[in-house]
Each structure stands twice: as C-alpha cells, then as structure tokens.
Design a protein around this motif. Structure first.
Motif, PDB file in Angstrom:
ATOM      1  N   LEU A 180       0.851  -1.324   0.076  1.00  0.00           N
ATOM      2  CA  LEU A 180      -0.176  -0.131   0.117  1.00  0.00           C
ATOM      3  C   LEU A 180       0.705   1.183   0.037  1.00  0.00           C
ATOM      4  O   LEU A 180       1.903   1.245   0.573  1.00  0.00           O
ATOM      5  N   PRO A 181       0.319   2.069  -0.554  1.00  0.00           N
ATOM      6  CA  PRO A 181       1.051   3.575  -0.881  1.00  0.00           C
ATOM      7  C   PRO A 181       0.919   4.513   0.368  1.00  0.00           C
ATOM      8  O   PRO A 181      -0.279   4.251   0.917  1.00  0.00           O
ATOM      9  N   ASP A 182       1.605   5.580   0.614  1.00  0.00           N
ATOM     10  CA  ASP A 182       1.431   6.457   1.591  1.00  0.00           C
ATOM     11  C   ASP A 182       0.616   7.480   0.933  1.00  0.00           C
ATOM     12  O   ASP A 182      -0.395   8.263   1.721  1.00  0.00           O
ATOM     13  N   GLU A 183       0.298   7.546  -0.430  1.00  0.00           N
ATOM     14  CA  GLU A 183      -0.518   8.634  -1.132  1.00  0.00           C
ATOM     15  C   GLU A 183      -0.985   7.976  -2.287  1.00  0.00           C
ATOM     16  O   GLU A 183      -0.099   7.273  -2.928  1.00  0.00           O
ATOM     17  N   ARG A 184      -2.139   8.410  -2.708  1.00  0.00           N
ATOM     18  CA  ARG A 184      -2.803   7.713  -3.855  1.00  0.00           C
ATOM     19  C   ARG A 184      -3.907   8.820  -4.468  1.00  0.00           C
ATOM     20  O   ARG A 184      -4.688   9.360  -3.854  1.00  0.00           O
ATOM     21  N   ARG A 185      -3.888   8.941  -5.838  1.00  0.00           N
ATOM     22  CA  ARG A 185      -4.725   9.726  -6.476  1.00  0.00           C
ATOM     23  C   ARG A 185      -5.776   8.933  -7.357  1.00  0.00           C
ATOM     24  O   ARG A 185      -5.231   7.872  -7.843  1.00  0.00           O
ATOM     25  N   VAL A 186      -6.842   9.094  -7.492  1.00  0.00           N
ATOM     26  CA  VAL A 186      -7.857   8.520  -8.170  1.00  0.00           C
ATOM     27  C   VAL A 186      -8.723   9.541  -8.851  1.00  0.00           C
ATOM     28  O   VAL A 186      -8.698  10.824  -8.788  1.00  0.00           O
ATOM     29  N   CYS A 187      -9.640   8.951  -9.727  1.00  0.00           N
ATOM     30  CA  CYS A 187     -10.624   9.880 -10.388  1.00  0.00           C
ATOM     31  C   CYS A 187      -9.856  10.809 -11.253  1.00  0.00           C
ATOM     32  O   CYS A 187     -10.157  12.198 -11.016  1.00  0.00           O
ATOM     33  N   ARG A 228      -7.948  13.837  -9.422  1.00  0.00           N
ATOM     34  CA  ARG A 228      -8.998  14.793  -8.675  1.00  0.00           C
ATOM     35  C   ARG A 228      -9.036  14.421  -7.297  1.00  0.00           C
ATOM     36  O   ARG A 228      -9.222  15.540  -6.605  1.00  0.00           O
ATOM     37  N   VAL A 229      -8.747  13.364  -6.736  1.00  0.00           N
ATOM     38  CA  VAL A 229      -9.107  13.032  -5.442  1.00  0.00           C
ATOM     39  C   VAL A 229      -7.666  12.571  -4.975  1.00  0.00           C
ATOM     40  O   VAL A 229      -7.091  11.463  -5.594  1.00  0.00           O
ATOM     41  N   LYS A 230      -7.073  13.110  -3.808  1.00  0.00           N
ATOM     42  CA  LYS A 230      -5.964  12.451  -3.302  1.00  0.00           C
ATOM     43  C   LYS A 230      -6.232  11.809  -1.814  1.00  0.00           C
ATOM     44  O   LYS A 230      -6.840  12.202  -1.011  1.00  0.00           O
ATOM     45  N   LEU A 231      -5.757  10.795  -1.673  1.00  0.00           N
ATOM     46  CA  LEU A 231      -5.953   9.844  -0.417  1.00  0.00           C
ATOM     47  C   LEU A 231      -4.553   9.922   0.134  1.00  0.00           C
ATOM     48  O   LEU A 231      -3.652   9.534  -0.265  1.00  0.00           O
ATOM     49  N   VAL A 232      -4.671  10.302   1.451  1.00  0.00           N
ATOM     50  CA  VAL A 232      -3.601  10.106   2.599  1.00  0.00           C
ATOM     51  C   VAL A 232      -4.255   9.483   3.702  1.00  0.00           C
ATOM     52  O   VAL A 232      -5.419   9.439   3.880  1.00  0.00           O
ATOM     53  N   HIS A 233      -3.446   9.162   4.920  1.00  0.00           N
ATOM     54  CA  HIS A 233      -3.987   8.580   5.882  1.00  0.00           C
ATOM     55  C   HIS A 233      -3.859   9.798   7.147  1.00  0.00           C
ATOM     56  O   HIS A 233      -4.999  10.033   7.617  1.00  0.00           O
ATOM     57  N   GLY A 234      -2.666  10.325   7.153  1.00  0.00           N
ATOM     58  CA  GLY A 234      -2.642  11.555   8.385  1.00  0.00           C
ATOM     59  C   GLY A 234      -2.570  12.748   7.855  1.00  0.00           C
ATOM     60  O   GLY A 234      -3.566  13.586   8.338  1.00  0.00           O
ATOM     61  N   HIS A 235      -1.428  13.244   6.993  1.00  0.00           N
ATOM     62  CA  HIS A 235      -1.411  14.445   6.410  1.00  0.00           C
ATOM     63  C   HIS A 235      -0.558  14.339   5.071  1.00  0.00           C
ATOM     64  O   HIS A 235       0.037  13.532   4.890  1.00  0.00           O
ATOM     65  N   PRO A 236      -1.031  15.273   4.379  1.00  0.00           N
ATOM     66  CA  PRO A 236      -0.205  15.083   3.012  1.00  0.00           C
ATOM     67  C   PRO A 236       1.219  15.216   3.037  1.00  0.00           C
ATOM     68  O   PRO A 236       2.061  14.635   2.374  1.00  0.00           O
ATOM     69  N   ASP A 237       1.987  15.763   4.143  1.00  0.00           N
ATOM     70  CA  ASP A 237       3.153  15.803   4.444  1.00  0.00           C
ATOM     71  C   ASP A 237       3.853  14.927   5.488  1.00  0.00           C
ATOM     72  O   ASP A 237       5.029  14.595   5.588  1.00  0.00           O
ATOM     73  N   ASP A 238       2.973  14.411   6.182  1.00  0.00           N
ATOM     74  CA  ASP A 238       3.202  13.535   7.279  1.00  0.00           C
ATOM     75  C   ASP A 238       2.276  12.267   7.351  1.00  0.00           C
ATOM     76  O   ASP A 238       1.159  12.602   8.117  1.00  0.00           O
TER      77      ASP A 238
END
Length: 232
Positions: free
Chosen positions: A112-119, A122-132
């Motif tokens: 699993l990646p720390d960041e993923r973009r879909v659509c 247009r949509v960015k997925l992160v868990h905690g914060h874009p930088d951390d």
C-alpha cells in the motif's frame, strides 16, 4: 461521479458490513487506510478491500474489485515496516493481525502507498497529513492550504468525521468505520459527489455487542470492545 469514502476500518467486519449495507448507490469506493488493527477480523477486512469476497459472510454487498487504499500506521506496523508508538490495546491488535493474516494478505498491506490519486487525479488519499502520514490532522487544522492541485483531499487517522468546502476544493475525513472517537458510537463513512462537489457524512448503527464478544473470544484487551459503545 459518487465515491463511498472509508477509513480506519480497524478489523471491524461487523461495522464494515453495516456501512456497506447502508451505503447508497456509488460509482466506487476508496479507503484512507488502517484496514487492520484493534478488532479481530483483520483478514476479512483486508479481503474486502482486496475485492476478495468469496470467503466473507453472504448477504453483504462486499466490494467485487480492489478498493484504492493507502497505508495507515497500523497497516504499516503489521506489514513489518516503520514502527509506531502504540498503546497496549493498539499493540495487541497489531500482534493479533500479524498472526492472523496470510503471507498474501501481509504482502498486500506492505504494497500500500502512503499517497494515492484517483478519479483522474482529482482526489488525493492520505492517512494522516499530506506531508506526514502519521500526523493527526484534526478538524481545527483543516484549511485550503492542505490542498495541492487536487480537488479533494481525503484524510483519516483521527477517527473524527468532518469536512470543509473551500473555493479551491474539499478537505475531508470520513471518520472511522471500525472505531469512531468523536463521541458517536455509530460507524462513520462519507459519500463524495465529484460532480456537485459535495460531501454527505453518514453514520450507521451496528451490533457493538457482537464485537465486544468477539474481542473477548480472541483474547484481546476487553476495552477495545467496550470503548466502541461510547465512540471513544
């Protein structure tokens, strides 16, 4: 286009099933991480996000294809990568998941990646914060400065359901499916409408007694189950 937005399932198959039963018609699902941990059904929740529903209970609209998912801190700990400072309940959940999951399921978590973009990005997925990925971004930290070039930023980790709509886009947290901590015991999720640029935050009741019993049967700390009743 409508997306069902999930996060922090934390091995709670009962809550996940209730969310999927409650969800209105959507074009797809996404998950902001922490599929495993705490509650005892880690393997089932991983399989649900992998779109592998063959061994899951019948009568639930389980995903039929893999759900775009990012790595949460519990996912990372179970996969054996970067450690995280866990309390006793969390550590017990990590150990239980590590023992329960197959090599294939562990490999899925590790990929699993720390960041993923879909659509179309247009949509960015992160868990905690874009930088951390481990930073707890509570609603009072929400702001348009969190957005980059995406229309919608989805975060999890805090287990607090909230969203804000700005001129530049949407910042949202769907809350926790499997362990809400915003003083509402009901399982949390959201429906994102990318055409209208709106978010509907939704809650659904589920059988917390069944989870409490399963937690005890698994030999996990009892408070993992009891805290669900208060949403804390």
């Amino acid at each position: 286009m409508k997306l069902g937005v999930l996060s922090d399932i934390h091995g709670n198959r009962v809550a996940l099933a209730a969310v999927l039963d409650d969800m209105p018609a959507v074009d797809g699902l996404v998950c902001a991480g922490d599929v495993v941990g705490y509650n005892p059904w880690h393997a089932d929740c991983v399989d649900a996000m992998r779109g592998e529903s063959a061994g899951l209970p019948e009568g639930v609209p389980w995903p039929t294809e893999a759900v775009p998912t990012v790595m949460g801190n519990h996912d990372r700990a179970v996969a054996g990568e970067t450690p995280f400072a866990f309390n006793g309940m969390a550590q017990a959940g990590v150990e239980h998941a590590t023992e329960q999951l197959s090599e294939e399921q562990l490999a899925w978590l590790a990929d699993l990646p720390d960041e993923r973009r879909v659509c179309d990005d247009r949509v960015k997925l992160v868990h905690g914060h874009p930088d951390d990925p481990d930073h707890y971004t509570y609603p009072d930290e929400f702001g348009p400065d969190l957005l980059d070039d995406e229309d919608v930023l989805v975060m999890g980790h805090t287990h607090h359901q909230h969203h804000e709509v700005y001129d530049d886009g949407i910042v949202m947290n769907p809350g926790s499916v499997g362990q809400p901590r915003d003083n509402d015991f009901r399982a949390a999720y959201s429906v994102l409408d990318l055409d209208e640029m709106t978010v509907e935050d939704r809650r659904v009741k589920y059988d917390t007694d069944a989870v409490i019993e399963a937690v005890e049967d698994a030999g996990l700390p009892r408070n993992i189950g009891f805290r669900l009743v208060k949403g804390q």
